[in-house]
Scaffold this motif. Sequence first.
Motif, PDB file in Angstrom:
ATOM      1  N   GLU A 436       0.828  -1.205   0.000  1.00  0.00           N
ATOM      2  CA  GLU A 436       0.000   0.000   0.000  1.00  0.00           C
ATOM      3  C   GLU A 436       0.863   1.256   0.000  1.00  0.00           C
ATOM      4  O   GLU A 436       0.506   2.262  -0.613  1.00  0.00           O
ATOM      5  CB  GLU A 436      -0.940  -0.020   1.203  1.00  0.00           C
ATOM      6  N   LYS A 437       2.020   1.208   0.657  1.00  0.00           N
ATOM      7  CA  LYS A 437       2.920   2.360   0.677  1.00  0.00           C
ATOM      8  C   LYS A 437       3.407   2.733  -0.718  1.00  0.00           C
ATOM      9  O   LYS A 437       3.593   3.905  -1.022  1.00  0.00           O
ATOM     10  CB  LYS A 437       4.149   2.066   1.564  1.00  0.00           C
ATOM     11  N   VAL A 438       3.609   1.704  -1.553  1.00  0.00           N
ATOM     12  CA  VAL A 438       4.134   1.972  -2.895  1.00  0.00           C
ATOM     13  C   VAL A 438       3.024   2.007  -3.944  1.00  0.00           C
ATOM     14  O   VAL A 438       3.282   1.973  -5.147  1.00  0.00           O
ATOM     15  CB  VAL A 438       5.206   0.933  -3.290  1.00  0.00           C
ATOM     16  N   GLY A 439       1.778   2.075  -3.498  1.00  0.00           N
ATOM     17  CA  GLY A 439       0.670   2.280  -4.421  1.00  0.00           C
ATOM     18  C   GLY A 439       0.149   1.035  -5.107  1.00  0.00           C
ATOM     19  O   GLY A 439      -0.472   1.128  -6.170  1.00  0.00           O
ATOM     20  N   SER A 461      10.352  -3.480  -5.911  1.00  0.00           N
ATOM     21  CA  SER A 461      11.751  -3.379  -5.473  1.00  0.00           C
ATOM     22  C   SER A 461      11.900  -2.321  -4.383  1.00  0.00           C
ATOM     23  O   SER A 461      12.641  -2.516  -3.406  1.00  0.00           O
ATOM     24  CB  SER A 461      12.652  -3.022  -6.668  1.00  0.00           C
ATOM     25  N   ILE A 462      11.190  -1.214  -4.544  1.00  0.00           N
ATOM     26  CA  ILE A 462      11.230  -0.158  -3.530  1.00  0.00           C
ATOM     27  C   ILE A 462      10.591  -0.654  -2.239  1.00  0.00           C
ATOM     28  O   ILE A 462      11.104  -0.415  -1.132  1.00  0.00           O
ATOM     29  CB  ILE A 462      10.521   1.108  -4.056  1.00  0.00           C
ATOM     30  N   ALA A 463       9.463  -1.378  -2.358  1.00  0.00           N
ATOM     31  CA  ALA A 463       8.783  -1.908  -1.167  1.00  0.00           C
ATOM     32  C   ALA A 463       9.706  -2.854  -0.408  1.00  0.00           C
ATOM     33  O   ALA A 463       9.778  -2.819   0.833  1.00  0.00           O
ATOM     34  CB  ALA A 463       7.508  -2.631  -1.586  1.00  0.00           C
ATOM     35  N   LEU A 493       6.897   8.722  -6.437  1.00  0.00           N
ATOM     36  CA  LEU A 493       6.845   7.808  -5.294  1.00  0.00           C
ATOM     37  C   LEU A 493       8.090   7.955  -4.423  1.00  0.00           C
ATOM     38  O   LEU A 493       7.988   8.037  -3.184  1.00  0.00           O
ATOM     39  CB  LEU A 493       6.712   6.369  -5.801  1.00  0.00           C
ATOM     40  N   LEU A 494       9.279   7.989  -5.048  1.00  0.00           N
ATOM     41  CA  LEU A 494      10.519   8.138  -4.284  1.00  0.00           C
ATOM     42  C   LEU A 494      10.537   9.454  -3.511  1.00  0.00           C
ATOM     43  O   LEU A 494      10.983   9.506  -2.352  1.00  0.00           O
ATOM     44  CB  LEU A 494      11.720   8.055  -5.222  1.00  0.00           C
ATOM     45  N   ASP A 500       7.954  11.688   3.435  1.00  0.00           N
ATOM     46  CA  ASP A 500       7.072  11.152   4.482  1.00  0.00           C
ATOM     47  C   ASP A 500       7.842  10.480   5.599  1.00  0.00           C
ATOM     48  O   ASP A 500       7.463  10.561   6.773  1.00  0.00           O
ATOM     49  CB  ASP A 500       6.076  10.149   3.876  1.00  0.00           C
ATOM     50  N   PHE A 501       8.930   9.799   5.244  1.00  0.00           N
ATOM     51  CA  PHE A 501       9.647   8.989   6.235  1.00  0.00           C
ATOM     52  C   PHE A 501      11.038   9.519   6.553  1.00  0.00           C
ATOM     53  O   PHE A 501      11.796   8.868   7.276  1.00  0.00           O
ATOM     54  CB  PHE A 501       9.737   7.534   5.749  1.00  0.00           C
TER      55      PHE A 501
END
Length: 606
Positions: A436-439, A461-463, A493-494, A500-501
């Motif tokens: 969900e974080k990466v859509g 890969s990002i997740a 997204l990046l 956000d984090f």
Amino acid sequence: MGEAVIKRDTRMNADTAPLLQVNDLSIGFGDQPPIITDVNFSINRGETLALVGESGSGKTITCRSLLRVLPRAAVIHSGTAVFDPKASAPVDLFNLSEKDLRDVRGDRISMIFQEPMHSLSPLHRIGHQVAEVLTLHRGHSRTSAKVEVLEKFRRVGFVDPERAFAAYPFELSGGMRQRAMIAMAMIARPELLIADEPTTALDVTTQAQVLELIKGLQEETGMAVIFVTHDLGVVANIADQVCVLRKGRVMESGPTDIVIGAPAHGYTKKLLAAAPAIPHSAEPSKARPVVDPILQLEGINKTFVSRAGTFFGKNRAVQAVQNVSLTVERGKTFAIVGESGSGKSTVANIALGATSADAGGEIRYWAEKGALPVDVAHLDASERRSFQREAQMVFQDPFSSLSPRMQIIDILTEPLRIHGIGTRKEQKERAAELLEKVGLDKNMLRRFPHAFSGGQRQRLSIARALALNPSLLVCDEPTSALDLSVQMQVLELLEKIRDDFGLSYLFISHDLAVVARIADEVAVMRQGQIVEQAAPDVLFTAPRHPYTKALIAACLEADVSQKINLQTVALGAGDPHTWPEDYAMQGSSLPPLIETEPGHLVRVNP
């Protein structure tokens, strides 16, 4: 499927019969619905037509159909492709016998394929493969064919044509292999050249030189060129006409200055909006010291030993990284740009401890502000496991970085299992949260990677990189394999995840337009050394070093008024001994890297 097709006046001279006229082309696989539907386009002699679209739009299969080099299951359902209609015996390429078509392929119509390593035989020398066109279609002897091939090799920019003639494909760089493919396509002086993404795998300076080469050969021979690409910057620089494809249908077609300058179709507008651009003017930013570093490399060198090719030969030392120092600020993005072989990926691997640097340099990591730094180069096993939780990598190729045999839930929970974090239930919940974080939808957990598009795989890969809640991400060319619109989505997204984090990025790329968007600080590397470093609004609007200027000049923008400045490209990308005196190599060394203005480092003689 109900989208309207927008067609502008595509003929420069209505009285001139086109060299090639394609009408109502439809292609499918077996009994499935057609993937190419009602495609129409034409091209005049001496003209360049660009077929534009994202992956899966049908560009390549449309061009391959003209020479009937399609996959075995592909079927041309309908359509005509009339070649040279003004000739006494015009031919429909789709109705030619296989024997007659062989006389056309490589002779009257040539094709440059996207990946030369897959198109050239690894078992035969480059020169013999190029000469084969002349022996098959022109009846040349091997001796006369070699003379003509060597001359063509000189024309396409081989410094040592004899060496290139005798080389095998694996012995040449990507740019040199692509030049060999161009020589092979041009050796018979075809009437039509089909170029399928011929510059996608090339560095920007090599791309600029290859495009200029094709343009020069076109002017010399009067051939027509169909240029397949997803890069609108390339289109703006070389094309006379544009045909925009989406899902096997033509969305918009017309003259380049109209389609690119004033697009009418929503899809064309979307492609143009997704194309990143380098800023041409900006207010210079004020340099400020880094007060909260998260990663620092100081005096890093890396030497690889190349093994000798013979038993009695000597091994050769190759210095991939030379005295590199940089600092990544917490919550910011530090970008390293440069061409293939510049050493940027080696620096990324050294930063993560995946590759050991030569003795003498230091790599420091601060887990949080005010903490004592960790010496990454000298961690024991326990300390390294802790560091690996803090620093993760997003790889360039999402297709090879995800195991095809593992479900997504196993891919995302693997880091948690390795580090013994959470119960099985908690790990599954974490995997769903990461999607969900990466859509992506959490219902995709039981799918395998092959069920996802390229952009979705990069999101996965990002997740996976986020699974352990890292503070630092090293992104190694994370968007280079993606279409423009997908690239924009991944960059957004990046940026969102970073903000956000509170993540910090070491971002590796050869694409200056991408870097201009995402970076807070940029270092330009060439042959293992940083030659210039500054904030992006300074670096891209007031570059000092010839190599930086060459990279910027070679970046093609979707603007018909911004053309390649090949002189700037050739100067900066050439021999350092030929650079202006202040930047030129002195003996075997480049000038020192000094701060010419606050926050602006340049390798220049003081």
